[in-house]
Design a protein around this motif. Sequence first.
Motif, short mmCIF file in Angstrom:
data_model
loop_
_atom_site.label_atom_id
_atom_site.label_comp_id
_atom_site.label_asym_id
_atom_site.label_seq_id
_atom_site.Cartn_x
_atom_site.Cartn_y
_atom_site.Cartn_z
N ALA A 1 1.46 -12.10 -14.32
CA ALA A 1 0.18 -11.49 -14.00
C ALA A 1 0.34 -10.03 -13.64
N SER A 2 -0.79 -9.34 -13.56
CA SER A 2 -0.77 -7.92 -13.24
C SER A 2 -1.90 -7.63 -12.26
N ILE A 3 -1.87 -6.42 -11.68
CA ILE A 3 -2.83 -6.11 -10.62
C ILE A 3 -3.92 -5.17 -11.15
N TYR A 4 -5.16 -5.55 -10.90
CA TYR A 4 -6.32 -4.76 -11.33
C TYR A 4 -7.00 -4.12 -10.12
N VAL A 5 -7.57 -2.93 -10.33
CA VAL A 5 -8.39 -2.29 -9.30
C VAL A 5 -9.85 -2.62 -9.62
N MET A 6 -10.53 -3.20 -8.65
CA MET A 6 -11.91 -3.59 -8.90
C MET A 6 -12.88 -2.49 -8.50
N LYS A 7 -14.00 -2.45 -9.21
CA LYS A 7 -15.01 -1.41 -8.95
C LYS A 7 -15.77 -1.71 -7.67
N GLY A 8 -16.49 -0.67 -7.21
CA GLY A 8 -17.43 -0.88 -6.12
C GLY A 8 -16.85 -0.70 -4.74
N HIS A 9 -15.79 0.11 -4.61
CA HIS A 9 -15.22 0.35 -3.29
C HIS A 9 -15.17 1.84 -3.00
N GLY A 10 -15.19 2.18 -1.70
CA GLY A 10 -15.21 3.58 -1.28
C GLY A 10 -13.87 4.26 -1.54
N GLU A 11 -13.88 5.57 -1.45
CA GLU A 11 -12.70 6.37 -1.74
C GLU A 11 -11.53 6.02 -0.81
N ASP A 12 -11.83 5.72 0.48
CA ASP A 12 -10.73 5.41 1.41
C ASP A 12 -10.01 4.13 1.00
N GLN A 13 -10.79 3.16 0.52
CA GLN A 13 -10.19 1.91 0.06
C GLN A 13 -9.32 2.15 -1.18
N ILE A 14 -9.85 2.95 -2.09
CA ILE A 14 -9.12 3.25 -3.32
C ILE A 14 -7.81 3.97 -2.99
N LYS A 15 -7.91 4.88 -2.00
CA LYS A 15 -6.72 5.64 -1.62
C LYS A 15 -5.64 4.69 -1.11
N ALA A 16 -6.07 3.75 -0.28
CA ALA A 16 -5.12 2.79 0.26
C ALA A 16 -4.54 1.92 -0.85
N ALA A 17 -5.40 1.55 -1.79
CA ALA A 17 -4.94 0.72 -2.90
C ALA A 17 -3.91 1.47 -3.73
N ARG A 18 -4.15 2.78 -3.92
CA ARG A 18 -3.19 3.61 -4.65
C ARG A 18 -1.82 3.56 -3.97
#
Lengths: 436, 293
Positions: A301-318
Amino acid sequence: MTVRATAAALCALACTALSNPVNAANFEFWYGNTGKIEEAIQANCASFNAAQSEHKVTCVGQGGYEVAMQKAIAAYRSKTHPVLIQFFDAGTLDLLLSNAVVPVSEVLPDVDWNSYIGGARSYYETSKGALWSQPYNASTLIFYGNREALASVGVSELPTTWEGVIKVATKLRDAGHACPYATDGHPWRVLEQFAARHGAPVATKGNGFAGLDAEYAFNAGLPAKHMENLAGWRKDGLVRLAADTRAGKFADAFNAGECAMIENSTGGYSSHLAALGDKLMVGLAPMYEGVERRNTLVGGASIYVMKGHGEDQIKAARAFLDFLRDPAPQLEFVKATGYVPVTQAALDLIKTTDRASDPAFAVAELGVGSMDVAGNEYSRGIRLGFFVQFRDIFMEETQKAFNGEKPMQAALDSAKTRGDELLRRFQATYAGVTLP
Amino acid sequence: MLALFPQRWLAFALILPQTLLIALFFYLPVYLAFYWSFTLERPFGGGSEFVGLQNYARVLADPEFWRSLRLTFVFMVIGSTLAIVIPLILALAADRHIRLSQPARNILVWPKGVAGASIGLVFVFIFNPFLGLLAPLNAVFPGIWNPRIDGADAFTMIVVAHVWGGIPFNFVVLLSGLQAVPQVLHRAAALDGAGPWRRVRDVQLPLIAPQLFLTFALEFTESVTGAFGLIDSMTEGGPGGSTTLLVYKIYVDGFRGYDLSGAATQTALLMIFVLILTAFQFLVLERRVRYER
């Protein structure tokens, strides 16, 4: 009195929510694996949280790939989905067209995605080369043997061709071995990986990469012949289905020494090694003689980034994705599970250190090698809609052939017909959407 | 006897909570299922196209749908009949005060406390072709019993587990019916020279007709939907789809195959099937039931 208590409780809730600093990205990552692999995922999460203090990931196990996908669909529809989610190979096209995920190469434009080995990347790439997800627990199909069982009939090396496998299996059967070779008949093993490495189509249009109007094509040529052979070999006592074994599951039957040879994911390596120790033999999945070997597909499996989240969440996910790409946590994961490293850097780190002689890493190179063979248009991957449901149909129809209800060819034909219906419905569901 | 509420609003207020719950957890999902059955719904949302009766045409033309509906029907008839006849025999025995009927009355109710999935797990072990109860049979006739491969064996296994799980409730209902049959009638019949079998046929069975009707009505609808836990834990619909009853097919199509429209359509059809069945039971069979004694 009650009013005041309620107010106090409400305030308590609101106040805890407020006390979190705005940038405190506590974010969630959902995954599907269980058992040993789940432990390794949790270890990855724990070391990410320990390595830095800015972000905190909560890793939530959903109890299975399919369940994780079901929950993700429900969560996305009710807007309670996590930022990061692990999805399995078969769901790829459903996700690409879902409009629920952002390509990782868009979220992390500066990463050198070419450092991912080709076989692991092509499965999740668009036709224009954008990568949709970050490969995480990558595996592929390899061949396992029981050294003791093979030695008992004077065989010291794993066969590399099906003709060779049958020769060994015949010797084992004649020596009274009840289960020379076992399989569960799952299409990932007997169809997808088989067709890929033999360069044969599962479906037209390069297994769907070239358009949503692909049709299934596995009911002719080598894949069909192989299924026919498996059914015949089972009648001859050379091949056993999982259901024929005492253990009831082919991997357990192999671990228990009941069966001598199996094809299984590299992800099964740690459990086979634990059960059989130095009796375990590994090799490339067998080929029919006279056919050029192509790459096997990346599984897992692989990891996907899901839509609909704020920039701070995306930053953490990065930050979390960056961390997982590092060679060190990758190798920690590889060692604990038998999944294969997915970047060149991680692979090099194995070769250049004393890990090269560690049996825990023995399948890493084999698996990567198996995925790194030159391929053709049918070994890129599978890009077919509702493919999870197709796998169920394939299992159901071939089981009817194995239990004698109908001939194998008829079973494959009807699996194709039912599969094509799925593809047409998928096409209608996403009418007007072009394949990225 | 008729009791009237002094104010009309009070009556409505009293039924409001229940109505809300039913609306939220029954009418709304039912409405959505019917709505989705007329659309092609994308799994992650964001696009749903009205397609009229296309889903119905597709499902009704699909031989797999008819196969699972047929399996559902066979399961309903065989499973429900056994799940009533066996408790009936047990209840008749318990009612006759044969030896050990007192403890049996207690013990027979125990399976009621076991969830479908747990029953499934236990029966999978009991029916294991290598370790279970029938393993000696396999030792004599190799391969005669293997529910993992043989569809008929798997179906039998599900029916047995279902019947076992259905015994307690039906037993309790039928026994209570039998115990309410006045002793006077038994004695009168006996005086007229009726033997035990005759008394069962002419006195007891007619008098417990309401209980029999109740168990049949519940058991038929229950067997259509209640087999899910058993199938999921025992066979996952296999081998070769031989235990894919409609209720399981809906789950597989909708949740594992992301075919929300197809699953919704089949849900709608299953609901209609159960409605027709229940209507038949109440309109045709219940007329023959006499509630007054």
